[in-house]
Design a protein around this motif. Structure first.
Motif, mmCIF file in Angstrom:
data_model
loop_
_atom_site.group_PDB
_atom_site.id
_atom_site.type_symbol
_atom_site.label_atom_id
_atom_site.label_comp_id
_atom_site.label_asym_id
_atom_site.label_seq_id
_atom_site.Cartn_x
_atom_site.Cartn_y
_atom_site.Cartn_z
ATOM 1 N N UNK A 171 57.048 -19.028 -21.871
ATOM 2 C CA UNK A 171 55.789 -18.762 -22.579
ATOM 3 C C UNK A 171 55.135 -17.480 -22.078
ATOM 4 N N UNK A 172 55.488 -17.041 -20.876
ATOM 5 C CA UNK A 172 54.902 -15.829 -20.292
ATOM 6 C C UNK A 172 55.723 -14.577 -20.564
ATOM 7 N N UNK A 173 56.866 -14.724 -21.240
ATOM 8 C CA UNK A 173 57.701 -13.562 -21.561
ATOM 9 C C UNK A 173 57.049 -12.742 -22.659
ATOM 10 N N UNK A 213 56.761 -10.385 -25.859
ATOM 11 C CA UNK A 213 57.487 -10.300 -27.121
ATOM 12 C C UNK A 213 57.751 -8.856 -27.519
ATOM 13 N N UNK A 214 58.332 -8.684 -28.685
ATOM 14 C CA UNK A 214 58.656 -7.328 -29.142
ATOM 15 C C UNK A 214 57.430 -6.455 -29.395
ATOM 16 N N UNK A 215 56.283 -7.083 -29.676
ATOM 17 C CA UNK A 215 55.071 -6.293 -29.899
ATOM 18 C C UNK A 215 54.642 -5.557 -28.638
ATOM 19 N N UNK A 216 54.795 -6.170 -27.465
ATOM 20 C CA UNK A 216 54.454 -5.516 -26.195
ATOM 21 C C UNK A 216 55.398 -4.338 -25.953
ATOM 22 N N UNK A 217 56.672 -4.527 -26.246
ATOM 23 C CA UNK A 217 57.644 -3.437 -26.089
ATOM 24 C C UNK A 217 57.347 -2.302 -27.063
ATOM 25 N N UNK A 218 56.904 -2.645 -28.261
ATOM 26 C CA UNK A 218 56.543 -1.624 -29.248
ATOM 27 C C UNK A 218 55.352 -0.803 -28.759
ATOM 28 N N UNK A 219 54.321 -1.497 -28.266
ATOM 29 C CA UNK A 219 53.156 -0.789 -27.733
ATOM 30 C C UNK A 219 53.532 0.071 -26.533
ATOM 31 N N UNK A 220 54.415 -0.439 -25.700
ATOM 32 C CA UNK A 220 54.892 0.342 -24.561
ATOM 33 C C UNK A 220 55.482 1.662 -25.046
ATOM 34 N N UNK A 221 56.344 1.597 -26.020
ATOM 35 C CA UNK A 221 56.984 2.805 -26.534
ATOM 36 C C UNK A 221 55.965 3.765 -27.150
ATOM 37 N N UNK A 222 55.035 3.234 -27.934
ATOM 38 C CA UNK A 222 54.011 4.085 -28.559
ATOM 39 C C UNK A 222 53.167 4.764 -27.485
ATOM 40 N N UNK A 223 52.679 4.000 -26.499
ATOM 41 C CA UNK A 223 51.835 4.576 -25.459
ATOM 42 C C UNK A 223 52.594 5.599 -24.619
ATOM 43 N N UNK A 224 53.874 5.359 -24.356
ATOM 44 C CA UNK A 224 54.681 6.309 -23.592
ATOM 45 C C UNK A 224 54.841 7.624 -24.360
ATOM 46 N N UNK A 225 55.103 7.536 -25.653
ATOM 47 C CA UNK A 225 55.280 8.748 -26.463
ATOM 48 C C UNK A 225 53.975 9.531 -26.555
ATOM 49 N N UNK A 226 52.863 8.824 -26.773
ATOM 50 C CA UNK A 226 51.566 9.505 -26.854
ATOM 51 C C UNK A 226 51.221 10.139 -25.505
ATOM 52 N N UNK A 284 51.692 -2.492 -20.103
ATOM 53 C CA UNK A 284 52.747 -3.164 -20.880
ATOM 54 C C UNK A 284 54.023 -3.336 -20.055
ATOM 55 N N UNK A 285 54.368 -2.379 -19.207
ATOM 56 C CA UNK A 285 55.525 -2.538 -18.314
ATOM 57 C C UNK A 285 55.295 -3.736 -17.393
ATOM 58 N N UNK A 286 54.087 -3.830 -16.857
ATOM 59 C CA UNK A 286 53.752 -4.947 -15.967
ATOM 60 C C UNK A 286 53.881 -6.276 -16.718
ATOM 61 N N UNK A 287 53.396 -6.318 -17.956
ATOM 62 C CA UNK A 287 53.494 -7.557 -18.733
ATOM 63 C C UNK A 287 54.948 -7.930 -19.031
ATOM 64 N N UNK A 288 55.783 -6.940 -19.285
ATOM 65 C CA UNK A 288 57.191 -7.212 -19.555
ATOM 66 C C UNK A 288 57.894 -7.716 -18.295
ATOM 67 N N UNK A 289 57.579 -7.119 -17.162
ATOM 68 C CA UNK A 289 58.283 -7.466 -15.921
ATOM 69 C C UNK A 289 57.692 -8.673 -15.191
ATOM 70 N N UNK A 290 56.346 -8.805 -15.180
ATOM 71 C CA UNK A 290 55.707 -9.854 -14.379
ATOM 72 C C UNK A 290 55.125 -11.003 -15.196
ATOM 73 N N UNK A 316 52.951 -12.058 -19.153
ATOM 74 C CA UNK A 316 51.792 -11.685 -19.959
ATOM 75 C C UNK A 316 50.483 -11.934 -19.213
ATOM 76 N N UNK A 317 49.527 -11.050 -19.416
ATOM 77 C CA UNK A 317 48.200 -11.236 -18.820
ATOM 78 C C UNK A 317 47.522 -12.464 -19.417
ATOM 79 N N UNK A 318 47.720 -12.688 -20.696
ATOM 80 C CA UNK A 318 47.104 -13.839 -21.357
ATOM 81 C C UNK A 318 47.654 -15.160 -20.827
ATOM 82 N N UNK A 319 48.796 -15.114 -20.186
ATOM 83 C CA UNK A 319 49.422 -16.302 -19.616
ATOM 84 C C UNK A 319 48.799 -16.633 -18.249
#
Length: 185
Positions: A60-62, A64-77, A141-147, A149-152
């Motif tokens: 439940x704490x993993x 999802x793809x939306x976090x990875x998408x935001x990670x990519x967008x924020x990295x590019x920006x 977002x990297x932290x959420x993917x590795x450690x 979700x904050x909401x969890x």
């Protein structure tokens, strides 16, 4: 030209070259810091991948793809702002060096206005600050993917994000205050 005019002209040239040296050094520092932050962008991209299990251990704490998408967008920006900042700084350095070069024909000499120089340096600083802000968002977002979700409520993730936000916000406040002071005095 009499001797007093000659001394004034030499003093003005020395002061101009000293000021130019300070500007070039400041721009060099900005480009170097942007380069380090750009490396952080690519490290963040390489560490986190979509579908990766978090270290929290609960599915439940993993993230999802939306976090990875935001990670990519924020990295590019973030990368875009750092690149913008570095290119503006490099352009200003080039103009300053051409302006002060004695080995160049007058036709190729750059004529840079002090106001343009200040605005360019300010634009470069703003680009670095914006790049840092988006880099922080991507690192969250990297932290959420590795450690987890904050909401969890993952305690390691919450602590890591709190430390990241506190330290970077403090550093950015000092940087912005220093830039503001430099431009007003």
């Amino acid at each position: 030209m009499d001797e007093s005019e000659n001394k004034y002209a030499m003093s003005s040239i020395g002061r101009s070259q000293s000021t130019t040296s300070i500007h070039v050094t400041a721009l060099d520092g900005l480009v170097n810091v942007n380069s380090l932050f750009t490396i952080a962008v690519f490290v963040g991209l390489s560490i986190a991948s979509p579908g990766q299990r978090s270290l929290e251990g609960r599915s439940a704490c993993d993230a999802g793809p939306d976090v990875a998408r935001y990670l990519l967008v924020f990295e590019v920006v973030s990368f875009s702002f750092f690149l913008f900042s570095s290119l503006v700084a490099q352009g200003l350095k080039l103009a300053i060096n051409l302006l002060n070069s004695n080995d160049i024909d007058e036709a190729f000499r750059a004529h840079i206005n002090a106001r343009v120089l200040r605005l360019g340096m300010l634009a470069s600083a703003v680009g670095s600050v914006m790049g840092c802000l988006f880099l922080v968002l991507s690192m969250v977002n990297v932290i959420q993917i590795r450690l987890g979700l904050l909401s969890c409520g993952s305690q390691p993730a919450v602590r890591a994000v709190a430390a990241l936000v506190t330290l970077v916000t403090t550093a950015l406040a000092v940087y912005i205050a220093t830039v503001f002071y430099a431009f007003t005095h």
